[in-house]
Scaffold this motif. Structure first.
Motif, PDB file in Angstrom:
ATOM      1  N   GLU A  86       0.972  -1.035  -0.133  1.00  0.00           N
ATOM      2  CA  GLU A  86      -0.107   0.068  -0.005  1.00  0.00           C
ATOM      3  C   GLU A  86       0.954   1.308   0.120  1.00  0.00           C
ATOM      4  O   GLU A  86       0.200   2.330  -0.065  1.00  0.00           O
ATOM      5  CB  GLU A  86      -0.797  -0.095   1.279  1.00  0.00           C
ATOM      6  N   GLU A 108      -5.376  -3.778   1.078  1.00  0.00           N
ATOM      7  CA  GLU A 108      -6.356  -2.818   0.604  1.00  0.00           C
ATOM      8  C   GLU A 108      -6.287  -2.838  -0.962  1.00  0.00           C
ATOM      9  O   GLU A 108      -5.395  -1.980  -1.364  1.00  0.00           O
ATOM     10  CB  GLU A 108      -6.054  -1.514   1.076  1.00  0.00           C
ATOM     11  N   ARG A 111      -6.000   0.506  -2.956  1.00  0.00           N
ATOM     12  CA  ARG A 111      -4.895   1.494  -2.612  1.00  0.00           C
ATOM     13  C   ARG A 111      -3.537   0.491  -3.181  1.00  0.00           C
ATOM     14  O   ARG A 111      -2.655   1.286  -3.996  1.00  0.00           O
ATOM     15  CB  ARG A 111      -4.819   1.440  -1.083  1.00  0.00           C
ATOM     16  N   ALA A 112      -3.347  -0.940  -3.098  1.00  0.00           N
ATOM     17  CA  ALA A 112      -2.294  -1.393  -3.638  1.00  0.00           C
ATOM     18  C   ALA A 112      -2.254  -1.365  -5.205  1.00  0.00           C
ATOM     19  O   ALA A 112      -1.181  -1.062  -5.590  1.00  0.00           O
ATOM     20  CB  ALA A 112      -2.325  -2.901  -3.054  1.00  0.00           C
ATOM     21  N   GLU A 115      -0.952   1.837  -5.849  1.00  0.00           N
ATOM     22  CA  GLU A 115       0.366   2.126  -6.152  1.00  0.00           C
ATOM     23  C   GLU A 115       1.244   1.389  -6.958  1.00  0.00           C
ATOM     24  O   GLU A 115       2.125   1.895  -7.703  1.00  0.00           O
ATOM     25  CB  GLU A 115       0.838   1.480  -4.530  1.00  0.00           C
TER      26      GLU A 115
END
Ligand SMILES: C[S@@+](CC[C@H](N)C(=O)[O-])C[C@H]1O[C@@H](n2cnc3c(N)ncnc32)[C@H](O)[C@@H]1O
Length: 216
Positions: A86, A108, A111-112, A115
């Motif tokens: 994350e 998550e 979110r990951a 990224e």
């Protein structure tokens, strides 16, 4: 002859026939979708088996995991990094490819994936293999295919359980598809046999050096 039966007949030549599970089964497929050269970030690498499989002189692998006990030791072609999916400790557009095999249900997901997309170079490829929790009759139909394929394929393989952290998915298959589509607009999500999905996304922009554009 169905595609499944054909694949089963080819089972003995599978590169992971003696270290087989529902993840290693798909490593050759994932490898075939990677750019032919460049850098690969494998997020949630576990013991680094996938990285070892795809690393070569012109394709360096960064193995990233949050668990210090599992990250593989550094080698000439593989570089370990201890970090969380994350909050990746890399600059934007740092990699030609990002892979995540069976990680998204640990983190998550949106979110990951965000990224992962950030650190991917324009034209680079993101591949995520994962699974979800079944609900409803459509998932039930998939489960029948999963079970039949597992029975056919697994009898030709030697089962292998790597020493990595495992978890059951809290989200459904639809949740996984929704978070992939939210984080990676235009991504390809498809269900694979044996309780897996594959998300495939090419970051818009100039094609990464060495990348091979394959038709879907
Ligand atoms: C089921 S294992 C999959 C390992 C490997 N990718 C494979 O195909 O066998 C999930 C991995 O995700 C890692 N993981 C869990 N949460 C993570 C996080 N927040 N950031 C990075 N890795 C994480 C675990 O330590 C574990 O190695």
């Amino acid at each position: 002859m169905t595609r499944t039966v054909r694949r089963v007949r080819r089972g003995r030549s599978h590169p992971f026939a003696t270290r087989w599970n529902h993840n290693t089964h798909y490593y050759p497929l994932l490898a075939s979708l990677l750019p032919t050269t460049g850098s690969v970030l494998d997020i949630g690498c576990g013991d680094g088996t996938f990285g070892r499989f795809v690393a070569r002189e012109d394709r360096r692998v960064i193995d990233l995991d949050v668990d210090a006990s599992t990250v593989p030791a550094a080698s000439r072609l593989q570089h370990p990094v201890l970090a969380t999916a994350e909050a990746l400790p890399f600059a934007d557009a740092a990699f030609d490819a990002v892979t995540m095999t069976m990680v998204l249900h640990h983190v998550e997901a949106e979110r990951a994936l965000g990224e992962a997309a950030r650190v991917l170079a324009p034209g680079g490829v993101l591949l995520a293999l994962g699974y979800g929790r079944s609900e409803g009759w459509r998932d039930g139909l998939h489960e029948v295919r999963d079970l039949v394929t597992h029975r056919l394929v697994s009898r030709r393989m030697q089962a292998w359980d790597p020493p990595t952290t495992k978890a059951e998915p809290s989200g459904t298959w639809s949740d996984a598809r929704a978070s992939a589509r939210a984080a990676l607009p235009g991504c390809d999500y498809r269900r694979l046999a044996m309780w897996r999905y594959l998300v495939r996304w090419r970051k818009p922009g100039v094609t990464a050096p060495g990348a091979v554009v394959r038709p879907r």
